[in-house]
Scaffold this active site. Structure first.
Site, PDB file in Angstrom:
ATOM      1  CG  HIS A   1     -19.125  13.622  31.383  1.00  0.00           C
ATOM      2  ND1 HIS A   1     -20.186  13.532  30.516  1.00  0.00           N
ATOM      3  CD2 HIS A   1     -18.173  12.787  30.915  1.00  0.00           C
ATOM      4  CE1 HIS A   1     -19.885  12.664  29.572  1.00  0.00           C
ATOM      5  NE2 HIS A   1     -18.675  12.199  29.783  1.00  0.00           N
TER       6      HIS A   1
ATOM      7  CG  ASP B   1     -10.173  10.257  31.025  1.00  0.00           C
ATOM      8  OD1 ASP B   1      -9.955   9.045  30.847  1.00  0.00           O
ATOM      9  OD2 ASP B   1     -10.369  11.053  30.111  1.00  0.00           O
TER      10      ASP B   1
HETATM   11  N1  ACO Z   1     -13.131  21.852  37.101  1.00  0.00           N
HETATM   12  C1  ACO Z   1     -13.610  23.048  37.526  1.00  0.00           C
HETATM   13  N2  ACO Z   1     -14.685  23.627  36.979  1.00  0.00           N
HETATM   14  C2  ACO Z   1     -15.304  22.974  35.991  1.00  0.00           C
HETATM   15  C3  ACO Z   1     -14.866  21.729  35.526  1.00  0.00           C
HETATM   16  C4  ACO Z   1     -13.735  21.161  36.120  1.00  0.00           C
HETATM   17  N3  ACO Z   1     -13.244  20.001  35.707  1.00  0.00           N
HETATM   18  N4  ACO Z   1     -15.677  21.307  34.528  1.00  0.00           N
HETATM   19  C5  ACO Z   1     -16.594  22.264  34.374  1.00  0.00           C
HETATM   20  N5  ACO Z   1     -16.366  23.279  35.255  1.00  0.00           N
HETATM   21  C6  ACO Z   1     -17.129  24.502  35.408  1.00  0.00           C
HETATM   22  C7  ACO Z   1     -16.664  25.530  34.369  1.00  0.00           C
HETATM   23  O1  ACO Z   1     -15.583  26.304  34.838  1.00  0.00           O
HETATM   24  C8  ACO Z   1     -17.928  26.337  34.189  1.00  0.00           C
HETATM   25  O2  ACO Z   1     -18.065  27.193  35.296  1.00  0.00           O
HETATM   26  P1  ACO Z   1     -18.777  28.650  35.150  1.00  0.00           P
HETATM   27  O3  ACO Z   1     -20.178  28.344  34.746  1.00  0.00           O
HETATM   28  O4  ACO Z   1     -18.630  29.235  36.491  1.00  0.00           O
HETATM   29  O5  ACO Z   1     -17.989  29.340  34.063  1.00  0.00           O
HETATM   30  C9  ACO Z   1     -19.036  25.281  34.289  1.00  0.00           C
HETATM   31  O6  ACO Z   1     -18.484  24.242  35.100  1.00  0.00           O
HETATM   32  C10 ACO Z   1     -19.411  24.715  32.937  1.00  0.00           C
HETATM   33  O7  ACO Z   1     -18.199  24.401  32.228  1.00  0.00           O
HETATM   34  P2  ACO Z   1     -18.150  23.747  30.781  1.00  0.00           P
HETATM   35  O8  ACO Z   1     -16.734  23.526  30.368  1.00  0.00           O
HETATM   36  O9  ACO Z   1     -19.042  24.517  29.867  1.00  0.00           O
HETATM   37  O10 ACO Z   1     -18.844  22.377  31.135  1.00  0.00           O
HETATM   38  P3  ACO Z   1     -19.069  21.190  30.223  1.00  0.00           P
HETATM   39  O11 ACO Z   1     -20.051  20.350  30.943  1.00  0.00           O
HETATM   40  O12 ACO Z   1     -19.384  21.545  28.836  1.00  0.00           O
HETATM   41  O13 ACO Z   1     -17.602  20.543  30.199  1.00  0.00           O
HETATM   42  C11 ACO Z   1     -15.807  19.073  30.229  1.00  0.00           C
HETATM   43  C12 ACO Z   1     -17.336  19.213  30.182  1.00  0.00           C
HETATM   44  C13 ACO Z   1     -15.193  19.669  28.951  1.00  0.00           C
HETATM   45  C14 ACO Z   1     -15.477  17.590  30.286  1.00  0.00           C
HETATM   46  C15 ACO Z   1     -15.281  19.817  31.476  1.00  0.00           C
HETATM   47  O14 ACO Z   1     -15.929  19.352  32.625  1.00  0.00           O
HETATM   48  C16 ACO Z   1     -13.775  19.701  31.608  1.00  0.00           C
HETATM   49  O15 ACO Z   1     -13.032  20.425  30.933  1.00  0.00           O
HETATM   50  N6  ACO Z   1     -13.280  18.773  32.502  1.00  0.00           N
HETATM   51  C17 ACO Z   1     -11.874  18.591  32.696  1.00  0.00           C
HETATM   52  C18 ACO Z   1     -11.274  17.728  31.585  1.00  0.00           C
HETATM   53  C19 ACO Z   1     -11.688  16.276  31.702  1.00  0.00           C
HETATM   54  O16 ACO Z   1     -11.647  15.671  32.754  1.00  0.00           O
HETATM   55  N7  ACO Z   1     -12.088  15.715  30.557  1.00  0.00           N
HETATM   56  C20 ACO Z   1     -12.462  14.299  30.487  1.00  0.00           C
HETATM   57  C21 ACO Z   1     -13.933  14.177  30.168  1.00  0.00           C
HETATM   58  S1  ACO Z   1     -14.361  12.460  30.112  1.00  0.00           S
HETATM   59  C22 ACO Z   1     -13.673  11.964  28.629  1.00  0.00           C
HETATM   60  O17 ACO Z   1     -13.636  12.696  27.664  1.00  0.00           O
HETATM   61  C23 ACO Z   1     -13.119  10.579  28.533  1.00  0.00           C
END
Ligand code: ACO
Length: 359
Positions: free
Chosen positions: A266, A320
């Site tokens: 998140h 989610d």
């Molecule tokens: N699984 C594995 N790795 C992850 C995940 C995940 N779900 N989320 C973040 N990371 C990792 C990224 O790969 C990245 O790693 P790195 O630094 O080694 O490259 C690091 O964490 C940061 O990633 P970002 O995408 O920049 O993190 P951010 O906090 O901005 O992302 C997000 C938030 C978009 C929700 C992300 O966690 C994600 O895509 N999750 C999966 C989709 C999901 O569940 N969305 C629902 C969110 S809740 C809602 O909207 C109702």
């Protein structure tokens, strides 16, 4: 004289850490797993309030008196019904189209049936708010049924918001535990400060577009798999993993491939999303009436193994992760309703039902 030098603000990808507005409506502490609406924790609201009462709280800033709540509830009940031609319009949409697109199209159309273009008119805005909050479930349920070749069911004014929504989908009333978990889902998805869909809504609203256009923009943003669409992806992912004993090996492999694990992570929460915790608790009440589904057992095991693998990076289950399973157990199909429907419809609609936008 030299012109003054303008400093260029630093570019911040994804607007990370760039505050676009301050929210007086909700507050998040991503380290302490706290989400508040108008100063009240969402756990308390999900357990003890109702969708109607929480909606008033969000809209007006304070809890309603008994009379205000009764009047508001009554007004919502009066705004549930769709114009006849709206149902005809829903019938003409492709049955295998995605429900979020159907919702976006029908909210835009609703704005044509009930024009509300003068946004300086507070009475007209309030009318639009009532109609949007009250009739989104009717639109969702009608499209769900029509695409299966069934008749749309008229709303019932003797049921509350959550129970009526369930009734319009399945033509039966929910059990008390299912009604409660559905009501809580609506509460937990009603508001989340400046998330992507709220941001989209505010950009649209800032042009003085009508409330219906504002909500359309938010629904489109919410529909993406990285936002409200994640619960569908979670179900698909759990299906692929298979039995709970596969969870560790599957996760290790996925993480090695740098895959995003759906339902985890998140932008703000670096601990388990408080909404996931309360949803899980209410889901357990539903399972007490049925049985613990295998998918849920698998999700719990995946969360357990992920705590050691993703936890150190601050990546934990978000709302989610469990919501898709909850909707499925509550009777919302997560799979195509026709053999030829290839997408996985419906689940991401729940967030939109509150008229606001989850994250
Ligand atoms: N699984 C594995 N790795 C992850 C995940 C995940 N779900 N989320 C973040 N990371 C990792 C990224 O790969 C990245 O790693 P790195 O630094 O080694 O490259 C690091 O964490 C940061 O990633 P970002 O995408 O920049 O993190 P951010 O906090 O901005 O992302 C997000 C938030 C978009 C929700 C992300 O966690 C994600 O895509 N999750 C999966 C989709 C999901 O569940 N969305 C629902 C969110 S809740 C809602 O909207 C109702």
């Amino acid at each position: 004289m030299e012109p003054p030098k303008l400093s260029t603000p630093e570019y911040s990808p994804g607007l990370a850490d760039v505050p676009a507005a301050e929210s007086a409506v909700s507050f998040i502490d991503g380290k302490r797993a706290r989400l508040e609406y108008r100063g009240i924790s969402t756990e308390t609201l999900a357990r003890e309030s109702s969708f109607e009462e929480t909606t008033w709280l969000l809209l007006k800033g304070e809890l309603p008196t008994q009379k205000e709540l009764a009047d508001f509830d009554e007004q919502l009940r009066q705004h549930r019904k769709l114009p006849y031609r709206m149902v005809e319009l829903l019938k003409s949409l492709p049955p295998d189209g995605h429900p979020m697109e159907a919702l976006q199209a029908s909210v835009a159309a609703l704005g044509m049936f009930f024009p509300s273009r003068n946004v300086t008119d507070s009475a007209s805005n309030w009318e639009a708010v009532l109609r949007l909050v009250a009739s989104l479930p009717t639109l969702v349920a009608a499209f769900h049924r029509l695409r299966k070749g069934e008749e749309a069911i008229n709303p019932r004014s003797d049921l509350d918001h959550a129970a009526n929504f369930y009734y319009m989908l399945f033509e039966r009333e929910p059990s008390p535990a299912i009604r409660k978990v559905l009501d809580a889902c609506l509460i937990l998805h009603a508001e989340h400060t400046m998330n992507a869909s709220t941001f989209a809504a505010r950009v649209t609203g800032s042009t003085l577009a009508s409330p219906y256009s504002v909500i359309c923009a938010a629904i489109g943003t919410l529909s993406g798999p990285l936002h409200g669409g994640a619960n569908e992806e979670v179900l698909e992912m759990l299906d692929k993993i298979g039995p709970a004993s596969n969870a560790r090996a599957w996760l290790e492999q996925a993480v090695a491939k740098k895959a995003k694990i759906m339902g985890f992570g998140h932008r703000v929460y670096k601990v388990k999303d408080p909404r996931a915790t309360v949803l899980q608790e209410l889901a357990e009440n539903v399972f007490a009436e049925t049985s613990r589904p295998a998918l849920y057992e698998l999700a719990v095991e995946l969360e357990r193994v992920a705590a050691g693998i993703l936890g150190p990076k601050g990546i934990y289950p978000n709302v989610d992760f469990y919501s898709g399973i909850v909707y499925q157990v509550a009777g919302h199909p997560a799979r195509p309703v026709h053999a030829d429907l290839r997408d996985r419809p419906r689940l991401r609609l729940a967030g939109a039902l509150a008229g606001a936008a989850p994250e």
